[in-house]
Design a protein around this motif. Sequence first.
Motif, PDB file in Angstrom:
ATOM      1  N   LYS A 123      31.772 -29.499 -28.288  1.00 56.15           N
ATOM      2  CA  LYS A 123      30.854 -30.060 -29.290  1.00 56.15           C
ATOM      3  C   LYS A 123      30.241 -31.380 -28.826  1.00 56.15           C
ATOM      4  O   LYS A 123      29.606 -32.076 -29.608  1.00 56.15           O
ATOM      5  CB  LYS A 123      31.536 -30.238 -30.650  1.00 56.15           C
ATOM      6  N   ASN A 124      30.495 -31.759 -27.556  1.00 57.38           N
ATOM      7  CA  ASN A 124      29.974 -33.006 -26.990  1.00 57.38           C
ATOM      8  C   ASN A 124      30.269 -34.216 -27.879  1.00 57.38           C
ATOM      9  O   ASN A 124      29.442 -35.108 -28.054  1.00 57.38           O
ATOM     10  CB  ASN A 124      28.476 -32.881 -26.686  1.00 57.38           C
ATOM     11  N   VAL A 125      31.485 -34.225 -28.431  1.00 56.49           N
ATOM     12  CA  VAL A 125      31.908 -35.309 -29.314  1.00 56.49           C
ATOM     13  C   VAL A 125      32.018 -36.602 -28.493  1.00 56.49           C
ATOM     14  O   VAL A 125      32.627 -36.613 -27.423  1.00 56.49           O
ATOM     15  CB  VAL A 125      33.271 -34.969 -29.971  1.00 56.49           C
ATOM     16  N   PRO A 126      31.436 -37.694 -28.978  1.00 52.32           N
ATOM     17  CA  PRO A 126      31.547 -38.970 -28.261  1.00 52.32           C
ATOM     18  C   PRO A 126      32.940 -39.576 -28.440  1.00 52.32           C
ATOM     19  O   PRO A 126      33.694 -39.174 -29.334  1.00 52.32           O
ATOM     20  CB  PRO A 126      30.481 -39.842 -28.928  1.00 52.32           C
ATOM     21  N   PRO A 133      37.884 -38.822 -27.998  1.00 48.31           N
ATOM     22  CA  PRO A 133      37.612 -37.990 -29.179  1.00 48.31           C
ATOM     23  C   PRO A 133      38.898 -37.315 -29.642  1.00 48.31           C
ATOM     24  O   PRO A 133      39.807 -37.078 -28.850  1.00 48.31           O
ATOM     25  CB  PRO A 133      36.628 -36.936 -28.666  1.00 48.31           C
ATOM     26  N   ASN A 134      38.974 -37.012 -30.930  1.00 46.24           N
ATOM     27  CA  ASN A 134      40.176 -36.324 -31.402  1.00 46.24           C
ATOM     28  C   ASN A 134      39.947 -34.811 -31.464  1.00 46.24           C
ATOM     29  O   ASN A 134      38.816 -34.335 -31.455  1.00 46.24           O
ATOM     30  CB  ASN A 134      40.689 -36.897 -32.725  1.00 46.24           C
ATOM     31  N   TYR A 135      41.044 -34.108 -31.529  1.00 50.27           N
ATOM     32  CA  TYR A 135      41.041 -32.640 -31.510  1.00 50.27           C
ATOM     33  C   TYR A 135      40.234 -32.055 -32.661  1.00 50.27           C
ATOM     34  O   TYR A 135      39.443 -31.138 -32.467  1.00 50.27           O
ATOM     35  CB  TYR A 135      42.495 -32.144 -31.549  1.00 50.27           C
ATOM     36  N   GLU A 136      40.433 -32.570 -33.852  1.00 47.78           N
ATOM     37  CA  GLU A 136      39.760 -32.013 -35.038  1.00 47.78           C
ATOM     38  C   GLU A 136      38.244 -32.054 -34.908  1.00 47.78           C
ATOM     39  O   GLU A 136      37.553 -31.142 -35.338  1.00 47.78           O
ATOM     40  CB  GLU A 136      40.218 -32.733 -36.307  1.00 47.78           C
ATOM     41  N   ASP A 137      37.714 -33.124 -34.329  1.00 42.37           N
ATOM     42  CA  ASP A 137      36.269 -33.239 -34.167  1.00 42.37           C
ATOM     43  C   ASP A 137      35.729 -32.281 -33.102  1.00 42.37           C
ATOM     44  O   ASP A 137      34.601 -31.814 -33.200  1.00 42.37           O
ATOM     45  CB  ASP A 137      35.873 -34.674 -33.799  1.00 42.37           C
ATOM     46  N   ILE A 151      28.920 -28.246 -22.289  1.00 43.60           N
ATOM     47  CA  ILE A 151      29.489 -29.602 -22.337  1.00 43.60           C
ATOM     48  C   ILE A 151      28.740 -30.452 -21.311  1.00 43.60           C
ATOM     49  O   ILE A 151      28.662 -30.096 -20.138  1.00 43.60           O
ATOM     50  CB  ILE A 151      31.003 -29.598 -22.051  1.00 43.60           C
ATOM     51  N   LYS A 152      28.217 -31.561 -21.772  1.00 42.79           N
ATOM     52  CA  LYS A 152      27.513 -32.501 -20.908  1.00 42.79           C
ATOM     53  C   LYS A 152      28.470 -33.655 -20.588  1.00 42.79           C
ATOM     54  O   LYS A 152      28.987 -34.306 -21.504  1.00 42.79           O
ATOM     55  CB  LYS A 152      26.260 -33.028 -21.617  1.00 42.79           C
TER      56      LYS A 152
END
Length: 155
Positions: A123-126, A133-137, A151-152
Motif C-alpha cells: 500500500k506504499n504506506v509512509p 509503518p505498522n502492519y495494520e496500515d 511497491i515503490k
Amino acid sequence: MRKVKKHPLPLGFVLLLATSTSVAAQDAKTETANELVVKVSNIQNNDGRIGCTLFSKEDGFPSKGEKADKRVWVQHKSNEATCKFPNVKPGDYAVAVMHDEDKNGELNTSLLGRPQEGWGVSKNVPPRRFGPPNYEDAKLKYAGGQMTIDIKLRY
C-alpha cells in the motif's frame, strides 16, 4: 484344480477413488494458481539484490525477515524487480521490501534508525513520525488466485 473367481472392485469404491484423485489434482492446481506478485519500482542503482518478505501477522513486520511467513531474494534489472510468492493461502498479509545493496541480508540504518537502503511496504504506506509503518496500515486482503501489488522504494 479349483477356479478362483475374481471379484471386480465395487463401482462405488471406483467412483470414490476417481473423485478423490481429481479433488487432489484440483487442490494442487488451485494452490499453484494462488500467487502474490510484488512489482518493485524506484530502485536507485544496480547494486545488491531485492528482498521481499510476506507477513501474515504483526510480529516482526516490517524489518524482521526471520519472522516472516515467506521471504524471497531476487536480482533486479534497471530500476525494477518482481518478487513472486507462490502457493499463498487466502488471508490478510503485509509485504515489506528492501534493496539490500551490500547483500548482508539486513536493512542498513543510521544511528538514529533511519534506513540507509531503499525500502517499502504494501500500500506504499509512509513511515510513521518516529518509526516504520505498522502492519495494520500495510495489510491487504488476499482472496486467492493471482494478485499483483506495486511497491515503490523510498530512500
